[in-house]
Motif scaffolding. Structure first.
Motif: not given
Length: 195
Positions: A171-180
């Motif tokens: 979820p951290r990786v997906v969240g970071a990708v979503a923000v970017v």
């Protein structure tokens, strides 16, 4: 069968929170998991429809179908790998993801249709990808309260949690990708709007 898989794989089952920040964290994790499947399906569906020159309607139907397919597949794969029967996995995936995916798809496709030129942009056009990125991030934000409400009532993602089997992307990786993606997509749309 589920109890057996739970014990066999050494997963620890605990009650999910029903309020507060702990519930927010679980709902966010469930939303990001769902967003991953939706994003893959949307990108593949819109890319295929656009590349083949399909109508907006046909392209959106394909994107929605693939979003549900990939969303359910991301939930199902770890359960099937853990040894659960397909007949046990299907109702878990349906209960876990249906409302979340439906919310994301309604919001996502509405936004892509509203953004001027987004559906007519080609795959090589930055407007296409920026519109999709912004629409998916907003769709994820719209699905978060749906997931939170369901989890607080013992529904939705709770179906997967009760198996004790978890998988999928971080979820951290997906969240970071979503923000970017959301930030870059927003910048592109702003430049397009004022150019």
């Amino acid at each position: 069968m589920i109890e057996h898989a739970h014990e066999h794989h050494g997963h620890h089952h605990h009650e999910l929170p029903t309020s507060g920040r702990a519930l927010d964290a679980v709902a966010l994790s469930a939303t990001l998991h769902c967003l991953t499947g939706c994003a893959i399906g949307e990108v593949v569906g819109l890319a295929i429809g656009t590349a083949l020159g399909w109508s907006n309607f046909a392209t959106i139907v394909l994107a929605i179908a693939l979003a549900f397919l990939f969303g359910y597949a991301l939930t199902s794969y770890p359960l099937l790998r853990a040894g659960l029967a397909l007949s046990a996995v299907v109702p878990i995936a349906l209960a876990s993801d249906t409302f979340s995916i439906a919310t994301m798809e309604i919001v996502d496709n509405a936004i892509v249709l509203i953004i001027p030129g987004a559906m007519d942009a080609g795959l090589a056009d930055l407007l296409f990808w920026a519109s999709l990125a912004v629409a998916l991030v907003i769709a994820g934000a719209a699905a978060f309260p749906v997931n939170r409400w369901l989890i607080a009532r013992g529904k939705g993602h709770v179906a997967v949690h009760n198996t004790g089997i978890h998988g999928g992307p971080s979820p951290r990786v997906v969240g970071a990708v979503a923000v970017v993606a959301g930030v870059l997509g927003s910048l592109v749309l702003l430049v397009e709007a004022f150019a």
